[in-house]
Motif scaffolding. Structure first.
Motif, mmCIF file in Angstrom:
data_model
loop_
_atom_site.group_PDB
_atom_site.id
_atom_site.type_symbol
_atom_site.label_atom_id
_atom_site.label_comp_id
_atom_site.label_asym_id
_atom_site.label_seq_id
_atom_site.Cartn_x
_atom_site.Cartn_y
_atom_site.Cartn_z
ATOM 1 N N ASP A 153 0.853 -1.240 -0.010
ATOM 2 C CA ASP A 153 -0.106 -0.210 0.042
ATOM 3 C C ASP A 153 0.891 1.325 -0.027
ATOM 4 O O ASP A 153 0.563 2.137 -0.845
ATOM 5 C CB ASP A 153 -0.935 0.115 1.213
ATOM 6 C CG ASP A 153 -1.989 -1.099 1.269
ATOM 7 O OD1 ASP A 153 -2.373 -1.376 0.108
ATOM 8 O OD2 ASP A 153 -2.742 -1.324 2.190
ATOM 9 N N GLN A 154 1.946 1.370 0.702
ATOM 10 C CA GLN A 154 2.744 2.415 0.718
ATOM 11 C C GLN A 154 3.657 2.805 -0.326
ATOM 12 O O GLN A 154 3.692 3.628 -0.991
ATOM 13 C CB GLN A 154 3.733 2.397 2.036
ATOM 14 C CG GLN A 154 3.301 2.506 3.369
ATOM 15 C CD GLN A 154 4.132 2.148 4.593
ATOM 16 O OE1 GLN A 154 5.329 1.886 4.553
ATOM 17 N NE2 GLN A 154 3.431 2.339 5.733
ATOM 18 N N VAL A 155 4.180 1.543 -0.883
ATOM 19 C CA VAL A 155 4.770 1.647 -2.196
ATOM 20 C C VAL A 155 3.806 2.149 -3.497
ATOM 21 O O VAL A 155 4.218 3.000 -4.324
ATOM 22 C CB VAL A 155 5.401 0.252 -2.609
ATOM 23 C CG1 VAL A 155 5.860 0.215 -4.082
ATOM 24 C CG2 VAL A 155 6.712 -0.172 -1.770
ATOM 25 N N ALA A 156 2.493 1.716 -3.107
ATOM 26 C CA ALA A 156 1.598 1.904 -4.321
ATOM 27 C C ALA A 156 1.294 3.541 -4.106
ATOM 28 O O ALA A 156 1.300 4.214 -4.881
ATOM 29 C CB ALA A 156 0.264 1.323 -4.068
ATOM 30 N N THR A 157 1.101 4.121 -2.624
ATOM 31 C CA THR A 157 0.922 5.327 -2.434
ATOM 32 C C THR A 157 2.046 6.306 -3.087
ATOM 33 O O THR A 157 2.077 7.415 -3.952
ATOM 34 C CB THR A 157 0.728 5.384 -1.089
ATOM 35 O OG1 THR A 157 -0.299 4.784 -0.592
ATOM 36 C CG2 THR A 157 0.513 6.982 -0.714
#
Length: 168
Positions: A129-133
């Protein structure tokens, strides 16, 4: 009788003493000796009875001794059996406790492994999720600005810095 006594040369006192002695012997034989013989026979019977009673008591004592020895041996055997049974029961109980502890340890281990896997999956999901964000943010910055070599270098450094601050 007087002529016989004088012909043998005996005096009257001696004849009277012999006659009295013979009468005394007859009296003793008839009156006293049966009582003495009866008392001696009673004494002999009493002694024989005591000897036979003592022999019987000795036999009973020997019998009781043998019985006591047999009971002692039986008690020793029972005690040995009880000790063996208690020892075997203790070993069985120890084995059961060890098996239960192993089963509990395996259960705890499996539970811990499942918790670790869950936390790992959760961390991976958060990281995604953080990488996607971050990817979306980077893409938004790239689209909104004209990319130069310096800007690109600054964005990469900023991305690495932000990725390094993430908890793993």
């Amino acid at each position: 009788m007087g002529a016989v006594v004088q012909a043998l040369g005996l005096n009257n006192t001696l004849v009277a003493q012999v006659f009295n002695f013979i009468v005394l012997l007859i009296f003793l034989r008839i009156v006293v000796y049966p009582h003495i013989v009866r008392i001696l026979e009673e004494r002999q019977n009493y002694i024989e009875k005591n000897v036979s009673a003592a022999e019987e008591e000795r036999k009973q004592a020997e019998s009781l001794r043998q019985q006591y020895l047999a009971e002692m041996q039986k008690a020793k055997d029972e005690a040995r059996d009880l000790i063996q049974k208690a020892s075997k029961a203790g070993e069985d109980q120890a084995r059961e406790i060890i098996e239960a502890a192993k089963a509990e340890a395996n259960r705890v281990k499996e539970s811990a492994l499942q918790d670790i896997n869950r936390e790992k999956e959760k961390a991976v999901a958060e990281l995604r999720d953080q990488v996607a964000t971050l990817s979306i943010l980077v893409a938004g910055k790239v689209v909104s600005e004209k990319i130069t070599a310096d800007i690109q270098r600054n964005m990469i450094d900023e991305f690495i810095k932000e990725a390094g601050d993430l908890p793993c």
